[in-house]
Each structure stands twice: as C-alpha cells, then as structure tokens.
Scaffold this active site. Structure first.
Site, mmCIF file in Angstrom:
data_model
loop_
_atom_site.group_PDB
_atom_site.id
_atom_site.type_symbol
_atom_site.label_atom_id
_atom_site.label_comp_id
_atom_site.label_asym_id
_atom_site.label_seq_id
_atom_site.Cartn_x
_atom_site.Cartn_y
_atom_site.Cartn_z
ATOM 1 N N ASP A 175 -6.903 -2.599 -4.101
ATOM 2 C CA ASP A 175 -7.944 -3.003 -5.058
ATOM 3 C C ASP A 175 -9.232 -2.204 -4.897
ATOM 4 O O ASP A 175 -10.323 -2.700 -5.184
ATOM 5 C CB ASP A 175 -8.270 -4.505 -4.922
ATOM 6 N N LYS A 208 -8.703 2.313 -7.731
ATOM 7 C CA LYS A 208 -7.968 3.577 -7.907
ATOM 8 C C LYS A 208 -7.752 3.906 -9.381
ATOM 9 O O LYS A 208 -7.825 5.054 -9.778
ATOM 10 C CB LYS A 208 -6.602 3.490 -7.219
ATOM 11 N N GLY A 220 -1.955 -3.509 -9.548
ATOM 12 C CA GLY A 220 -2.639 -3.730 -10.818
ATOM 13 C C GLY A 220 -3.794 -2.760 -10.896
ATOM 14 O O GLY A 220 -4.726 -2.847 -10.105
ATOM 15 N N HIS A 221 -3.702 -1.788 -11.776
ATOM 16 C CA HIS A 221 -4.765 -0.792 -11.902
ATOM 17 C C HIS A 221 -5.523 -1.026 -13.205
ATOM 18 O O HIS A 221 -4.970 -0.940 -14.282
ATOM 19 C CB HIS A 221 -4.180 0.626 -11.835
ATOM 20 N N GLN A 264 -1.579 -0.232 -3.891
ATOM 21 C CA GLN A 264 -2.027 -1.014 -2.724
ATOM 22 C C GLN A 264 -2.965 -0.135 -1.874
ATOM 23 O O GLN A 264 -3.664 0.684 -2.436
ATOM 24 C CB GLN A 264 -0.838 -1.537 -1.902
ATOM 25 N N GLY A 309 -4.611 -12.810 -10.162
ATOM 26 C CA GLY A 309 -5.817 -13.579 -10.461
ATOM 27 C C GLY A 309 -6.376 -14.307 -9.244
ATOM 28 O O GLY A 309 -7.354 -15.049 -9.337
HETATM 29 P P1 IMP Z 1 3.815 -7.990 -1.867
HETATM 30 O O1 IMP Z 1 3.540 -6.549 -2.050
HETATM 31 O O2 IMP Z 1 3.838 -8.770 -3.145
HETATM 32 O O3 IMP Z 1 5.054 -8.221 -1.024
HETATM 33 O O4 IMP Z 1 2.605 -8.634 -1.022
HETATM 34 C C1 IMP Z 1 2.366 -8.285 0.346
HETATM 35 C C2 IMP Z 1 0.874 -8.212 0.626
HETATM 36 O O5 IMP Z 1 0.307 -7.110 -0.081
HETATM 37 C C3 IMP Z 1 0.072 -9.435 0.191
HETATM 38 O O6 IMP Z 1 -0.998 -9.628 1.099
HETATM 39 C C4 IMP Z 1 -0.483 -9.039 -1.169
HETATM 40 O O7 IMP Z 1 -1.666 -9.744 -1.499
HETATM 41 C C5 IMP Z 1 -0.754 -7.572 -0.916
HETATM 42 N N1 IMP Z 1 -0.731 -6.760 -2.145
HETATM 43 C C6 IMP Z 1 0.353 -6.353 -2.839
HETATM 44 N N2 IMP Z 1 -0.027 -5.610 -3.892
HETATM 45 C C7 IMP Z 1 -1.353 -5.538 -3.859
HETATM 46 C C8 IMP Z 1 -2.307 -4.860 -4.669
HETATM 47 O O8 IMP Z 1 -2.003 -4.164 -5.635
HETATM 48 N N3 IMP Z 1 -3.611 -5.004 -4.297
HETATM 49 C C9 IMP Z 1 -3.979 -5.719 -3.208
HETATM 50 N N4 IMP Z 1 -3.128 -6.355 -2.418
HETATM 51 C C10 IMP Z 1 -1.822 -6.260 -2.743
#
Ligand code: IMP
Length: 431
Positions: free
Chosen positions: A14, A17, A41-42, A225, A303
C-alpha cells in the site's frame, strides 16, 4: 538510457505503487506483473477519476503500453474478467495490449474456501489475509498439483483435473475445518470464463519479453504488496505467499536478473500495515489516528483500516539490501503536514541489546522497541507541491534524513493522488 525498471513496495504494501507505475509508464512501452494476485489493489486517480486495479498492470490506462501478466501471478478468472469488463466500460482497449502467461496458476473457489476456513480456525492467531485464496493457490503450485491457465483450453481435461483437486480439497474442508464443500459447478464456471475470455490472451511471456528487449522497449516490472510481506524475506508467517522482492521478477516472468537496470522502492513518509504481524513503530494514539484519517488508510482491496506508525529506517534499510534498491520514491508526504514533530526509528532495543538489523525471528521483532530520533514538523501544506525548492525546509530535512539513514537517494516525492502532484529529483530513464 535505462530500459528495464522494477518498481516495488519497500514496506508492508500500500505504498502508492499504482500512481508511480502509472506515472513512469508515460515513458515505457511495457508493464509487467510478476507475482501476487487479486489480493493487491493499485489505486490510480487520473483527471479526478479513480480506478482500482487488482491484477492488470497499472500501465493499462496508457494506450501505448502493452501489459503482461507473468506466470508468478495467481489468477482468479472471474476477478480478472470482471476487471477487464470495467476497463471495457471505460472505453479502454485491451485486445493485443494484455498478454497472460499460460503457466499462471489459477485461483479457484476451493482456494477461497480454504483461505477463509483456515483463518477462522486460527482465531486470534489469524494472519489477516485478504481472504481471496492467494495462499492456498500458491500451495497448490508449490505442491505441483495446481490448475494453470493453459489447462482450461481442453475442457474435458480441465474437468478431470478439477474433479481430482476438488476431491482432495473438499476432504480437508469438510473433515479438518468442518466447512462446507465447494461445488464442481463453481470450479467449472471459472474454467468456462477463462476459456471464453482469457484463453485468447495467453502468450509466451518470457519469449515476448525477449522480443521487447531486442526491440529496445522500455519495460516496467510492477511489484504487488511489499518487501516485508515477502514469503522468504518478510515477517513470517505474517506474510503473503509470493516473492514480492526484486528477485521475484526473474522467477515470476522469466526475465533474467542481468537485464534489470534499476530498482525503485516505493515508501510512504510513514508506515502502514494491514492484517496481523509485528509492526515496531505502530502508533496507538491520536497521532496514529491523525495519520490514518489524513492518509485515508483503508485497504483498497478489503476496505480494512490500516495500522499506522512512524517511518522505520531499520526496516527500510533491509528493503534496500534485499532488493538492491537504486533509490526511493517517497509517497504521502502531505499526510504528515499537520504534525508538530515527526519520529524516525533508527534502531531497535531488545532485552537491553541494541539491534541495527531487522530480526528475522518474528517473536523478537514483535518485542523489539524502536529507538527514535525526532524531527520538527513543518505544519503547513505540502499538498500538490511539484518542486523541491517549494517544500518547507523542515520537510526537506526530514526527506534528506530518510535518504541518509537508508543509504540511497530519493528519486521522487509524491505530494498528492494525481500524477502531477509529484516532485521529480532524478529521472530513472535518463541514468
Ligand atoms: P494474502 O496475500 O491475502 O494471503 O494475505 C497475507 C498478508 O498480506 C495479510 O497481512 C494481508 O493483509 C497482506 N496483504 C496482501 N495483499 C496486500 C496488499 O496488496 N497490500 C497490503 N497488504 C496486503
């Protein structure tokens, strides 16, 4: 002139990017995703219009950019198709501009069910995943049993493999998690969507990248991520299931490490984290609330409110090391505008010992106390500033200190959501 640039998150995701990739693709012809899935989510704001992309590279909004999705990405057919449909509604042409590796692993309904059942069973120890099935999809891939995009081409073979996998996963869902089984129809529907809408976009991504390189095209590799969520380098097990770091580019899309010219790490002027896991500089006070409100810190995929804290130079130095960062892009500077003073963690203290490196043991990281230095705030608006010299002196000092502590230069500073709200200090394409 630089031709292949990696842009990735250097914190917990977040970092903003989407905006930066979108800005830089002005000068690029190709944008590539190499890992993650629709957990990402970009958010892009162009001429006041907001677009959130989860799987498609942010470059898609530029008609001159070809977008590639490498085999390191996990793809939910229905989500990808829904994202494409939204672009169609906006009049964005994607045909011949979006190419997907046939070797990409599919995220199917049983992955979502397993992700959610597992998180529920973990109770207070849950990772706080996005619940989108990302981890279980990568598990199938590493377990050498996954269904891949190329598998949908032959409907009968897809059904045969899907039945076998469903049998295996439903056994776990029902007998271990006491959860509802997933229907074969829901899995076959994903296959149908992929066959009807995505199959025509299948391409040989490594071969296409080789061709583009030979044609001297400028390419941007867009991470999802962030570094500290990397499966190998992050705060395990509170991580995502892919390699979010620069090494993931080579493996995630078949583009060798020698071809990469620069790696830019995006970092907020403070820190945020969504989901569980250690976060040494987390703020539980009014300052944290102020940052969350001003920064609109809510996940663009789920969200969920993001946890907020001070900038952590220990964690960022780690990101510089792991990714061989060429430099930083600092985002959301304006969120700190109203603060009287601003802190930076320069080290940690753990059981009376001083730590200068991020501990790999998550339990130690969870107990490590940040050692701060304090900088005066600027208490005036920096929103929308586009020249370094227009920044208040205190903001310049703060940014210079970030760069000094992290031992890399700052390339850009973002001061607002729009493309134009950016200070460009160095042009990565001209070096
Ligand atoms: P997963 O990728 O859904 O398995 O989640 C694993 C961890 O990565 C959790 O702490 C999520 O909140 C975090 N996470 C996954 N995708 C994102 C992202 O795009 N931004 C921030 N945190 C993320």
């Amino acid at each position: 002139m630089t031709k292949s640039i990696v842009i990735l998150g250097s914190q917990w995701g977040d970092e903003g990017k989407g905006k930066l990739v979108d800005l830089l693709t002005d000068k690029a012809q190709v944008a590539v995703r190499f890992q993650g899935g629709h957990n990402a989510g970009h958010t892009l704001v162009i001429n006041g219009e907001k677009t959130v992309l989860h799987l498609i590279p942010s470059g898609i909004l530029h008609s001159h950019v070809t977008c590639l999705i490498g085999q390191g990405v996990v793809i939910s057919p229905s989500h990808l198709w829904a994202e494409i449909e939204k672009l169609i509604q906006k009049g964005i042409d994607f045909k011949n501009r979006l190419k997907i590796s046939g070797a990409a692993t599919l995220v199917l309904p049983y992955h979502v069910a397993l992700d959610q059942a597992r998180e529920k069973a973990k109770g207070s120890k849950a990772v706080g995943t996005t619940g989108r099935g990302i981890g279980p999809a990568y598990e199938d891939k590493i377990g050498r049993r996954a269904l891949r995009l190329c598998d949908v081409l032959d409907a009968a073979r897809f059904e045969e493999k899907a039945k076998e996998l469903l049998h295996f996963h439903n056994f776990v869902l029902q007998n271990y998690f006491s959860a509802e089984p997933v229907s074969l129809a829901s899995v076959l529907e994903e296959g149908r969507i992929a066959r009807e809408h995505l199959a025509e976009l299948i391409d040989d991504v490594p071969a296409r990248l080789k061709q583009y390189r030979q044609e001297n095209k400028t390419m941007i590799f867009e991470g999802a991520q962030g570094t500290l969520l990397d499966i190998d380098q992050g705060s395990y097990p509170y991580v995502t299931s892919s390699n979010t770091t620069a090494g993931g580019v080579a493996s995630g899309c078949g583009y060798g490490p020698r071809y990469l010219d620069a790696v830019l790490g995006i970092t907020k002027a403070y820190c945020t984290r969504v989901g569980a896991g250690p976060f040494p500089t987390e703020l539980h006070d009014e300052v944290g609330k102020n940052i969350a409100t001003r920064g609109n810190e809510f996940g663009s995929t789920t969200g969920r409110p993001r946890r907020c804290g001070w900038f952590d130079a220990v964690a960022l130095r780690r990101a510089v090391m792991i990714n061989s960062l060429s430099g930083l892009v600092v985002t959301k500077l304006d969120v700190l505008d109203s603060l009287e003073e601003i802190k930076i963690a320069t080290g940690y203290e753990y059981q009376g010992q001083q730590l200068s490196e991020l501990p790999v043991d998550t339990d130690i990281l969870a107990e490590a106390k940040p050692v701060y230095e304090t900088w005066p705030g600027w208490q005036c608006t920096t929103e929308g500033i586009r020249n370094w010299s227009d920044l208040p002196k205190a903001a310049q000092n703060y940014l210079n200190r970030m760069a000094e502590l992290c031992e890399v230069p700052i390339y850009m500073v973002s001061t607002g959501a729009e493309r134009k709200d950016t200070i460009i200090l160095r042009d990565v394409f001209e070096e």
